[in-house]
Design an enzyme around this catalytic site. Structure first.
Site, mmCIF file in Angstrom:
data_model
loop_
_atom_site.group_PDB
_atom_site.id
_atom_site.type_symbol
_atom_site.label_atom_id
_atom_site.label_comp_id
_atom_site.label_asym_id
_atom_site.label_seq_id
_atom_site.Cartn_x
_atom_site.Cartn_y
_atom_site.Cartn_z
ATOM 1 N N LYS A 193 12.497 -86.383 -24.980
ATOM 2 C CA LYS A 193 13.834 -85.962 -25.406
ATOM 3 C C LYS A 193 14.876 -87.060 -25.212
ATOM 4 C CE LYS A 193 14.164 -82.230 -22.898
ATOM 5 N NZ LYS A 193 12.818 -82.277 -22.303
ATOM 6 N N ARG A 217 19.524 -74.638 -21.173
ATOM 7 C CA ARG A 217 18.164 -74.542 -20.638
ATOM 8 C C ARG A 217 17.645 -73.111 -20.625
ATOM 9 N NH1 ARG A 217 16.289 -79.108 -17.987
ATOM 10 N NH2 ARG A 217 17.835 -80.710 -17.499
ATOM 11 N N ARG A 254 1.804 -92.432 -15.385
ATOM 12 C CA ARG A 254 2.864 -93.359 -14.981
ATOM 13 C C ARG A 254 2.627 -93.872 -13.560
ATOM 14 N NH1 ARG A 254 8.441 -90.585 -17.104
ATOM 15 N NH2 ARG A 254 8.078 -89.249 -15.296
ATOM 16 N N ARG A 311 4.301 -91.435 -8.273
ATOM 17 C CA ARG A 311 5.314 -90.575 -7.667
ATOM 18 C C ARG A 311 4.815 -89.131 -7.636
ATOM 19 N NH1 ARG A 311 10.683 -90.390 -10.404
ATOM 20 N NH2 ARG A 311 9.339 -89.747 -12.106
ATOM 21 N N ARG A 332 6.086 -77.800 -13.479
ATOM 22 C CA ARG A 332 7.286 -77.980 -14.314
ATOM 23 C C ARG A 332 7.089 -77.347 -15.686
ATOM 24 N NH1 ARG A 332 8.382 -84.180 -14.489
ATOM 25 N NH2 ARG A 332 10.177 -83.527 -15.730
#
Length: 217
Positions: free
Chosen positions: A13, A88, A127, A160, A171
């Protein structure tokens, strides 16, 4: 045009918002930017929001919506805007509709970046962040020459907590519970357009801009 961009975490996004806003010559407005601006400037809304954040609490919708109202009333948003990260939830969407009606306008379109959960987990869990310079690499899309060693500064790479598969899955569940219902909300208004968000960033941007052209953007 007055747009909202929605999609799950990892859909791209932020990146697409930059390109689309530049194409339309409208400001990209994210709730993160609005919060930081109000807090750093010490506005009454910023002070109130910081009080909740410092206490580890969610900022109430009323405060967030008032910040959005103030931002949308600024001159650069008078001819259009792209909202990224807001609304949201469906109550926030209803509040945004009322806010815009009060300003004498309405949303033109809601772009949904469509990507399945497996692809999101693949994107985010790959990542790796450098402990030295902070650069983010990706084991598949942007790998380093030596595994877990930064090509830029030679420091160690690590994953992370936010990028671990179990965290990403949580999430995604939260997104499905709270944000995905926006798809039905805006679909019922006839304002929703889905964009395939898989593949290279440039291809996704082309699809989004083609969709906007179909609606006069």
């Amino acid at each position: 045009m007055r747009l909202v961009l929605v999609g799950p975490p990892g859909a791209g996004k932020g990146t697409q918002a930059e390109f689309i806003a530049a194409h339309l010559a409208v400001p990209k407005i994210s709730t993160g930017d609005i919060f930081r601006a109000n807090v750093s400037q010490g506005t009454p809304l910023g002070v109130e929001a910081k009080r909740y954040m410092d206490a580890g609490k969610l900022v109430p919708d009323e405060v967030t919506i008032n910040m959005v109202r103030s931002r949308l009333a600024e001159p650069d948003a008078s001819e259009g805007f792209l909202l990224d990260g807001f609304p949201r939830t469906t109550p926030q969407a209803a509040a945004l509709d009322k806010l815009l009606a009060d300003l004498g306008t309405a949303l033109d379109l809601v772009l949904e970046l469509v990507v399945d959960d497996d692809e999101v987990i693949r994107r985010l869990s790959g990542r790796r962040t450098c402990r030295g310079c902070g650069k983010i690499w990706h084991v598949e899309f942007d790998p380093t020459t030596r595994e877990d060693i930064c090509d830029r500064c030679g420091a160690e790479l690590f994953q992370r907590d936010d990028d671990k598969p179990e965290t990403i899955a949580a999430r995604l569940r939260e997104y499905a519970d709270k944000t995905a219902p926006l798809v039905d909300y805006y679909g019922a208004q006839g304002k929703l357009v889905g964009i395939d968000a898989t593949g290279p960033v440039e291809d996704v941007t082309v699809r989004a801009i083609d969709a906007l052209r179909s609606y006069g953007g």
